[in-house]
Design a protein around this motif. Structure first.
Motif, short mmCIF file in Angstrom:
data_model
loop_
_atom_site.label_atom_id
_atom_site.label_comp_id
_atom_site.label_asym_id
_atom_site.label_seq_id
_atom_site.Cartn_x
_atom_site.Cartn_y
_atom_site.Cartn_z
N PHE A 1 3.49 0.86 -0.76
CA PHE A 1 2.24 0.17 -0.47
C PHE A 1 1.23 1.15 0.14
N ALA A 2 1.69 1.99 1.06
CA ALA A 2 0.80 2.98 1.67
C ALA A 2 0.27 3.95 0.61
N GLU A 3 1.12 4.33 -0.32
CA GLU A 3 0.69 5.22 -1.40
C GLU A 3 -0.38 4.55 -2.25
N ARG A 4 -0.20 3.26 -2.52
CA ARG A 4 -1.19 2.53 -3.33
C ARG A 4 -2.52 2.44 -2.59
N VAL A 5 -2.47 2.17 -1.28
CA VAL A 5 -3.70 2.10 -0.49
C VAL A 5 -4.47 3.41 -0.57
N GLU A 6 -3.76 4.52 -0.40
CA GLU A 6 -4.44 5.82 -0.45
C GLU A 6 -4.95 6.12 -1.86
N ARG A 7 -4.18 5.78 -2.87
CA ARG A 7 -4.55 6.11 -4.24
C ARG A 7 -5.83 5.41 -4.69
N VAL A 8 -6.03 4.16 -4.26
CA VAL A 8 -7.21 3.41 -4.73
C VAL A 8 -8.39 3.53 -3.77
N SER A 9 -8.20 4.22 -2.66
CA SER A 9 -9.26 4.29 -1.65
C SER A 9 -10.49 5.02 -2.17
#
Length: 661
Positions: free
Chosen positions: A137-145
């Motif tokens: 989830f943290a990776e997804r947050v950073e990826r779409v930021s």
């Protein structure tokens, strides 16, 4: 504007030892400790896990969160990050927070996104969200930021980056007025706003926050006192923030990324809401598992949301958490069954729960509501859906609507031949006031029948349920009997002991086969389920009394995961289902038969039956199996091919379409 190379991380510690252990491990894993310093402030004497060789400040007595934070800040001359001890940090967290803090010269504080951070919560704002896989989830947050760094009216203290220039300008937290552990960061941020500083959310960083681990049941009162100390303009600012919702685009990007990796809902898909009294992995009983399996199938083609009950002891009554379960929204509302109000305790009426459920339905806009069970909720939730014009599919899973004991199992341990007001009042105590018990039963009976009257269609798994409800439900409402499917894949073992289960030999072939007693000793009888009295485990235990363990054993299985279930059935030769109270369908028996395991039961679907409660009759069957093990093969050969849950889901969808026509 000079960007700092190093910051100090201040972790105040009070209780929550397990969460502290996880926090320390995550900080050690994801922080450059040669560059940044960690300051642990231990607030008073307490038992703690072993701590790393970081800077440690020990308060001789407990002085509170704000004062402990101030002590840590006073130890530092750098920018600081205040980090709760019940958090889990993620890769590059410090570097990203520094980038955000120095993206504009007027920024004073930075708050990362979190699952549990009020206005910075994701995927749903102002909710506590359960995140099963923190790293992804943290990776997804950073990826779409987009690194948009939305402005917020206040930072959130679970993880708060504070620039040293701001501390030099306005000073420390107000530890005198906000000694209870809530509100101190809000008052600090209001003072910062007055001095022209800004507060932002870092939309590239996600930090997990367990939340509420240090104050237990006192947190609600602490929060109330803290709110009373804040100026009125704070409430107005939060209301304005919620109206503008500057983080809406951030949450939308995260949601879009989640859906991109999940199965997309076709334009023809339905919007379906499910109402059930528990949810795996927190509850594993038959109804909860059935609803879970059905939702997993439906989410492939429909928009699905679930409203359910939880019982996490760390949460207070009616506290809710949100879970994204494979693309399906699951809202879990806490009920410990400890309410003093007898109307709420007996599921007759709960105004607060009704309001929360109405908000859920209004947000989800379902085309229909599938009610699996109202226990742990309240009968009146059905009226909320009816008032909103939502069609109701009512699935009757047991006898809860007509029996306060659920399975028509009386207080003396005998099966009940049917409800009546006087008999029910003698059997079950619904209130501590004896003179009111009869009235409470009458109110429960009326509420149950009123809830049943809201249904547009009924579903049951067996004719027995339909027949027992024939005089209770409206005769004009369609009632479908749809036997359940199973979602279990058996383990195909090789070898003499297990091969017989899956060969599907005819009964004649099984009977003609020579006995293989040596390969089947001891014969393994199994029991799956709880030790609730109506389940009859004591009958099985009594039946096995006096049986030589070298001839046969009884293994009791409980507390296993869904993934482990095939191995559980593979480890038994025969399943015992010795229920005394009525069973609505017997899902465990069907799962066992799907795995090739024959069933001996007191009712329902089985290879062999015995009278309910008759341990002697069950013992006689057990001895017969020991003497003639080939019976197991004969029974296995006659097992019906099970219906898969996918076929059952299609049958349920036909019912949905009939309601929506």
């Amino acid at each position: 504007m000079s960007v700092p190379r190093a910051v100090d991380i201040i972790i105040p510690i009070y209780g929550a030892a397990d969460e502290l252990r996880d926090c320390i491990a995550s900080v050690a894993a994801h922080t450059d400790l040669e560059t940044h310093r960690v300051i642990l402030v231990i607030d008073g004497p307490q038992e703690l896990p072993s701590l790393p060789a970081w800077t440690i400040l020990q308060n001789e007595r407990r002085i509170g969160f704000a004062a402990s934070v101030n002590r840590g800040i006073a130890e530092s001359t750098r920018d600081v990050v205040l980090l709760n001890s019940d958090t889990i940090v993620t890769p590059r967290w410090i570097e990203k927070l520094i980038d955000a803090a120095y993206s504009h010269e007027d920024i004073g504080t930075v708050t990362p996104l979190s699952n549990n951070a009020t206005l910075c919560s994701v995927p749903r704002a102002f909710e506590e969200n359960l995140i099963p896989d923190i790293a992804s989830f943290a990776e997804r947050v950073e990826r779409v930021s987009m690194r948009s760094y939305p402005r917020i009216p206040t930072g959130v203290g679970f993880c708060l980056y504070i620039r040293r220039a701001l501390l030099d300008d306005i000073g420390l937290f107000d530890a005198k007025r906000f000694a209870d552990g809530y509100g101190e960061e809000n008052e600090f941020c209001l003072r910062a706003l007055d001095r022209g500083w800004l507060h932002i959310a870092d939309d590239a960083t996600f930090i997990y926050h367990a939340g509420h681990r240090s104050f237990g049941n006192s947190r609600a009162e602490r929060q109330r006192r803290a709110r009373a100390k804040l100026p009125r303009r704070y409430t107005a600012m939060i209301a304005e923030f919620m109206k503008r919702d500057p983080l809406a685009e951030v949450r939308a990007r995260i949601a879009a990324a989640r859906m991109a990796s999940a199965i997309r809902h076709p334009p023809s898909g339905l919007r379906i809401a499910h109402l059930v009294h528990g949810w795996p992995p927190f509850q594993h009983a038959g109804t909860e598992l059935y609803a879970y399996w059905l939702v997993q199938r439906q989410r492939e083609n429909h928009h699905v949301a679930v409203y359910t009950r939880g019982a996490d002891p760390a949460r207070g009554e009616r506290e809710a958490v949100e879970l994204d379960d494979g693309g399906a929204r699951v809202r879990i509302v806490t009920n410990h069954f400890t309410a003093r109000d007898p109307l709420r305790r007996n599921a007759i009426r709960d105004r607060a729960l009704e309001r929360d459920f109405e908000k859920f339905l209004t947000g989800e806009r379902p085309q229909l509501l599938h009610v699996h069970h109202l226990a742990g909720h309240t009968f009146s939730l059905a009226h909320v859906a009816k008032r909103l014009g939502i069609p109701i599919v009512m699935q009757i899973q047991d006898w809860w609507f007509v029996c306060a004991r659920v399975n028509r199992f009386d207080r003396d341990g005998n099966r009940c031949d049917g409800p009546s007001p006087a008999k029910c009042a003698r059997c079950v105590t619904l209130t501590r006031v004896p003179a009111m018990n009869g009235l409470m039963h009458a109110l429960r009976r009326r509420a149950a029948r009123a809830a049943l009257a809201t249904a547009d269609v009924f579903i049951a798994g067996t004719n027995a349920i339909r027949d027992d409800y024939a005089n209770v439900v409206p005769r004009s409402t369609p009632f479908h009997v749809i036997p359940y499917g199973v979602a279990i894949e058996p383990i195909l073992w090789s070898g003499a002991r297990f091969g017989r289960r899956f060969s599907r030999r005819s009964a004649a072939e099984a009977a003609a086969a020579p006995p293989d007693t040596s390969a089947r000793r001891p014969i393994r009888f199994g029991y799956v389920g709880s030790n609730a009295p109506h389940k009859g485990l004591h009958i099985a235990v009594e039946a096995m009394r006096g049986i030589d363990p070298s001839d046969a054993t009884l293994d009791i299985h409980r507390g296993f995961t869904e993934e482990e279930k095939p191995r559980v059935f593979a480890a038994m030769d025969v399943l015992l289902v010795p229920s005394i109270g009525l069973e609505s369908f017997g899902l465990v028996a069907h799962e066992a038969m799907a795995c090739g395991v024959p069933v001996i039961a007191s009712a329902g679907n089985a290879s062999e039956f015995f009278p309910p409660g008759d341990s002697a009759a069950l013992r006689a069957i057990v001895r017969r199996v020991i003497e003639t093990p080939s019976l197991i093969d004969e029974w296995s050969a006659r097992l019906p091919e099970p219906k898969h849950v996918d076929a059952h889901a299609e049958e349920i969808e036909h019912v949905y379409r009939s309601v929506l026509r």
